[in-house]
Scaffold this motif. Sequence first.
Motif, PDB file in Angstrom:
ATOM      1  N   LYS A  83       2.617   0.045 -12.809  1.00 51.15           N
ATOM      2  CA  LYS A  83       4.004  -0.176 -12.428  1.00 51.15           C
ATOM      3  C   LYS A  83       4.117  -0.383 -10.918  1.00 51.15           C
ATOM      4  O   LYS A  83       5.031  -1.031 -10.440  1.00 51.15           O
ATOM      5  N   ASN A  84       3.181   0.199 -10.180  1.00 52.74           N
ATOM      6  CA  ASN A  84       3.169   0.066  -8.729  1.00 52.74           C
ATOM      7  C   ASN A  84       1.757  -0.281  -8.298  1.00 52.74           C
ATOM      8  O   ASN A  84       0.806   0.433  -8.640  1.00 52.74           O
ATOM      9  N   LEU A  85       1.604  -1.374  -7.549  1.00 57.40           N
ATOM     10  CA  LEU A  85       0.276  -1.857  -7.173  1.00 57.40           C
ATOM     11  C   LEU A  85      -0.126  -1.445  -5.762  1.00 57.40           C
ATOM     12  O   LEU A  85      -1.077  -1.996  -5.204  1.00 57.40           O
ATOM     13  N   ASP A  86       0.572  -0.474  -5.175  1.00 53.99           N
ATOM     14  CA  ASP A  86       0.259  -0.080  -3.802  1.00 53.99           C
ATOM     15  C   ASP A  86      -1.072   0.655  -3.698  1.00 53.99           C
ATOM     16  O   ASP A  86      -1.694   0.678  -2.633  1.00 53.99           O
ATOM     17  N   ARG A 111      -4.127  -8.505  -6.717  1.00 54.28           N
ATOM     18  CA  ARG A 111      -3.116  -7.502  -7.073  1.00 54.28           C
ATOM     19  C   ARG A 111      -2.302  -7.090  -5.846  1.00 54.28           C
ATOM     20  O   ARG A 111      -1.085  -6.883  -5.936  1.00 54.28           O
ATOM     21  N   GLU A 112      -2.944  -6.952  -4.699  1.00 51.85           N
ATOM     22  CA  GLU A 112      -2.219  -6.602  -3.481  1.00 51.85           C
ATOM     23  C   GLU A 112      -1.264  -7.715  -3.080  1.00 51.85           C
ATOM     24  O   GLU A 112      -0.130  -7.462  -2.656  1.00 51.85           O
ATOM     25  N   SER A 115       1.632  -7.585  -5.334  1.00 51.72           N
ATOM     26  CA  SER A 115       2.518  -6.491  -4.969  1.00 51.72           C
ATOM     27  C   SER A 115       3.399  -6.879  -3.791  1.00 51.72           C
ATOM     28  O   SER A 115       4.605  -6.591  -3.766  1.00 51.72           O
ATOM     29  N   SER A 118       6.002  -9.303  -4.910  1.00 44.92           N
ATOM     30  CA  SER A 118       7.032  -8.605  -5.692  1.00 44.92           C
ATOM     31  C   SER A 118       8.040  -7.933  -4.767  1.00 44.92           C
ATOM     32  O   SER A 118       9.258  -8.002  -4.993  1.00 44.92           O
ATOM     33  N   ARG A 119       7.536  -7.285  -3.717  1.00 45.62           N
ATOM     34  CA  ARG A 119       8.446  -6.636  -2.764  1.00 45.62           C
ATOM     35  C   ARG A 119       9.315  -7.660  -2.047  1.00 45.62           C
ATOM     36  O   ARG A 119      10.521  -7.439  -1.847  1.00 45.62           O
TER      37      ARG A 119
END
Length: 248
Positions: A83-86, A111-112, A115, A118-119
Amino acid sequence: MLKQAMPNLDIVDVVEDTVTLYGKTTNFSYKVFTSSFISDSVKNIYISKLSQHNKSIKIINEWAPVTQYKNIENPMYVSFNFKNLDKIRNLQAYLKNNYGMEIEVSVVDERENFSMVSRLTYFMIFSIILISIICFSIFLFNLIKNHLESIKANIGTLMAFGLSTRDIQSIYLITVQKFMLKAWIYALAALSICYLLCLFILNFRMDILNVVNLITALVFTLLSFYITKISLKKLLNESPGDLIYNRV
């Protein structure tokens, strides 16, 4: 004996060890490494076969990841949905340090990047909503102001005939809210048509009734109410004669 009892099992290695229990009785433990996952149904079959050779055999389940997995013929694969890729790079370091499993750097970078995109997307969405609220407020303020300017003689006439400012304000507030309700019905009908087109043509389900849309609609409705109320209050503070003869 293990290979005789389990001829169809892909045994990679068998590690033998001795275990001393109470009474100084020496027992033997065997750790079996397989190249494929053993389900519970298959496990029960082999337990019954081993019990036929020796009733004293005890089966202990111990599932552990294999660090040197390159030699396994049928390895298992684990998929993670985040759900969160951080923390994806932290996962890469954890798997490498503890289990010798390496995630490709390109996968981590992808993935980063996803992420970050997405932000940025969420930031752009909220920025557009904020700009829309500001533009809507300016448009609605000018629309209501111009409308009241065009009918201020009528408002002055109503005041001259003894209609209270509270009644006049209620009439126009209800009128504006009916206008907003009608506009939301048209908007909902248009969104419903888009939803059905996306569902049956593109096989895509739009998320219409989400929290952001509901909050946005509520904010727009409240803005229309307060802008109308403020504009009317300023106009109703004038005298009926000034409104009728356009002296304000």
